[in-house]
Motif scaffolding. Structure first.
Motif, PDB file in Angstrom:
ATOM      1  N   ARG A 164       0.940   4.024  -3.095  1.00 36.42           N
ATOM      2  CA  ARG A 164       0.191   5.224  -2.744  1.00 36.42           C
ATOM      3  C   ARG A 164       0.551   6.372  -3.685  1.00 36.42           C
ATOM      4  N   MET A 189      -7.469   6.242   1.276  1.00 40.80           N
ATOM      5  CA  MET A 189      -6.990   5.118   0.462  1.00 40.80           C
ATOM      6  C   MET A 189      -8.010   4.804  -0.622  1.00 40.80           C
ATOM      7  N   SER A 190      -7.541   4.182  -1.683  1.00 44.49           N
ATOM      8  CA  SER A 190      -8.468   3.696  -2.698  1.00 44.49           C
ATOM      9  C   SER A 190      -9.207   2.481  -2.131  1.00 44.49           C
ATOM     10  N   VAL A 203       0.824  -1.206   0.000  1.00 41.60           N
ATOM     11  CA  VAL A 203       0.000   0.000   0.000  1.00 41.60           C
ATOM     12  C   VAL A 203       0.862   1.262   0.000  1.00 41.60           C
ATOM     13  N   GLU A 204       1.921   1.250   0.807  1.00 39.80           N
ATOM     14  CA  GLU A 204       2.792   2.427   0.873  1.00 39.80           C
ATOM     15  C   GLU A 204       3.484   2.680  -0.464  1.00 39.80           C
ATOM     16  N   LEU A 206      -1.948   3.316   7.901  1.00 39.73           N
ATOM     17  CA  LEU A 206      -2.532   3.277   6.552  1.00 39.73           C
ATOM     18  C   LEU A 206      -3.905   3.946   6.566  1.00 39.73           C
ATOM     19  N   ASP A 255      -6.953  -0.556  -1.862  1.00 40.40           N
ATOM     20  CA  ASP A 255      -5.984  -0.430  -0.773  1.00 40.40           C
ATOM     21  C   ASP A 255      -6.642  -0.647   0.579  1.00 40.40           C
TER      22      ASP A 255
END
Lengths: 476, 105
Positions: free
Chosen positions: A108, B56-57, A104-105, B51, B60
């Protein structure tokens, strides 16, 4: 940029954590140490929640609740026999979390990572994913859901190398693109890492599990530390590094106890040794032909030996765990003690399937931990011991390791059971241990071979000691 | 790059401190030790929480939720199981533990 206030808070949490680990000297201390470490992490979580507002709280709470509830449920229900499989599974969960966070990071949009962050992200992603698949495989092997023998594929080393190459290549591609191609490249890298973890773990056999599980402990920590570098979180880095250190130490300790190099263990080591040999061995080594007695005769004599012995050392092995005989073994020990005999347990560092496995099993069976003695401490006492009782162990008491050169276990330190005046072997059968090396102990005249289910064998011994012992003891 | 130096310093220091402390843990406690360090490695939960601190999408979010659940499982399960394990160790020479081991004479 460093904010001294938060640095101080982070350092206090790390100090608390280290204080927790420092208490792992005695079992009592370990319990408070564990609570201390748990408190440190809870504090860290509270702090992060305080500093950051959570978006989408419904999903957040749901994920947290599901993970926490299932974790608690499993932890409360699991038996000590299942501990190695459970711990391996937990390593895998740590790995998947690290890999997912890194993913995810890295994907992003908007905030580009610096080079260090990006490389760390790739490392966290790959190590985490490989830890996940390796741990799942290890867990299945430890739960005996998969066969214990190592699977060596054709061109195994080449395959590992190719997978590492693929991961590096995909990460290099990922570093230069954005959007969908980036996601695809990273997904590919994760897939290759999962394959790497699988290929890595699949050629490690049952008895080498203590090394694998320790190593996965270290890699799970390492993945967390790399995640920490990506998100620039000191706590993650510190905790991950500590865990990596712990796993590395345990890996080294296990390798030393087997007198094998880490690389040898990982490469499926004993390839030269007959991996299939255990299946064929009984035919070529009929115990009847040797000096040791078997069958009813041995059982009768074993009962007499135990009655007359003044000192007894019990040697548990993985077979005891397999037979679930730890409770019977514990009652044998307490029965012998009631009869005034000196009883202790000799624990080989690699007995069982993970570091310290035998200790936990016997602790559950209510054996006093003062009686659990380490190899170096107990070995000098065998020569003056009347009876050594082996329960489901073979390689760790195989004198061939120290008497014969060129066997796969030569040089491995063993428990010197062969030095005891009498040796009672409560194993399933005469098959050699995992290494496939026949055990000369079975040919010794002082040995009594009590083959069969260890649970039944030990129960019979306990019952014989319970019945009519008083009168014989009086004369002895 | 001061940040990198600091991070490397934190890593090296923790690794060193951990190494010194853990090499003195008796083999008796190796299983609980591994189980506890395993729970500590679930510190990744902090990363999972973070997170959720930024938008976030949808995809994600799913991955974030998986990370959070896995880390929570690891964290809670690891500490609970270590507690259970360490509570099993008893000795009759330690006065305070007499209540636990009374069933054996």
């Amino acid at each position: 940029m460093p904010n001294w206030g938060t640095l101080l808070v982070d350092l206090s949490i790390i100090a608390l954590l280290i204080a927790g680990i420092a208490q792992f000297r005695t079992p009592r201390g370990a319990r408070t140490g564990n609570a201390t470490a748990a408190a440190a992490l809870l504090l860290a979580i509270a702090l992060v929640l305080y500093r950051n507002a959570v978006l989408d709280p419904a999903l957040f709470v749901a994920a947290l609740a599901v993970g926490g509830a299932v974790g608690t449920l499993v932890a409360v229900r699991v038996t000590m026999i299942q501990i190695p499989a459970m711990v391996a599974f937990q390593h895998g969960m740590g790995g998947i979390a690290a890999s997912a966070i890194a993913f995810v990071e890295l994907t992003r949009p908007g905030v580009p990572l610096n080079a260090v962050g990006e490389v760390s992200g790739f490392l966290g992603l790959a190590i985490g994913a490989a830890t996940f698949s390796g741990s799942m495989l290890a867990s299945a092997k430890l739960a005996a859901k998969l066969k214990q023998t190592p699977t060596v594929l054709r061109g195994h080393n080449l395959l590992l190398l190719a997978l590492v190459g693929a991961i590096v290549a995909l990460c290099a591609v990922a570093a230069g693109v954005a959007g969908l191609p980036l996601t695809l490249a990273l997904a590919g890298a994760i897939a290759a890492s999962v394959g790497l973890g699988y290929a890595f773990a699949v050629r490690i056999g049952g008895a080498d599990m203590p090394v694998l599980i320790s190593f996965l402990n270290a890699t799970a920590g390492l993945a967390a530390a790399f995640c920490g570098i990506v998100i620039q979180n000191r706590l993650l880095i510190a905790c991950g590094a500590t865990v990596a250190a712990s796993g590395s130490i345990l890996t080294a300790v296990m390798c030393r106890a087997m007198n094998r190099s880490f690389v040898k263990v990982l490469s499926g080591g004993r390839q030269a040794a007959p991996v299939q040999a255990p299946v064929q061995a009984p035919a070529e080594a009929p115990p009847q032909a040797s000096g040791a007695k078997t069958g009813d005769e041995a059982m009768r004599e074993a009962k007499a030996v135990l009655r007359e012995s003044e000192s007894v050392i019990i040697i548990p092995g993985y077979g005891m765990a397999l037979a679930g005989a730890q409770f019977e073994v514990a009652s044998l020990a307490s029965r012998l003690e009631q009869l005034g005999k000196r009883v202790s347990f000799a624990i080989h560092p690699v007995a069982g399937r993970m570091p310290g496995h035998m200790n936990v099993l016997l602790a559950e069976a209510d054996v006093d931990y003062d009686k659990l003695r380490e190899m170096d401490e107990v070995n000098p006492s065998f020569a003056s011991t009347d009876a050594a009782v082996i329960v489901g162990a073979s390689d760790v008491v195989n004198p061939a390791a120290i008497q014969t050169a060129d066997t796969p276990i030569s040089g491995m330190p063993i428990l010197n059971a062969h030095e005891a005046k009498r040796v009672l072997v409560c194993n399933l059968d005469a098959r050699p241990g995992y290494s496939g090396v026949p055990n000369p102990l079975y040919d010794q005249a002082a040995t009594l071979l009590l083959f069969g289910d260890a649970k039944a064998t030990v129960t019979e011994l306990v019952e014989s000691l319970a019945a009519g012992t008083a009168s014989r003891e009086a004369t002895a | 790059m001061a940040d990198l130096a600091l991070m490397l310093f934190v890593f090296a220091l923790s690794f060193g401190a951990g190494y010194l402390l853990i090499s003195r843990v008796p083999p008796l406690l190796h299983t609980p030790l591994m189980s506890m360090t395993n729970a500590i490695s679930a510190v990744t939960i902090l990363g999972a929480i973070l997170l959720f601190a930024v938008p976030m999408s949808r995809g994600d979010k799913v991955i974030g939720a998986i990370a959070l659940a896995a880390a929570a499982f690891n964290l809670v399960g690891g500490f609970v199981i270590t507690d259970r394990m360490t509570s099993l160790f008893k000795t009759h020479q330690e006065p305070g533990s007499a209540d636990r081991g009374r069933d054996r004479s």
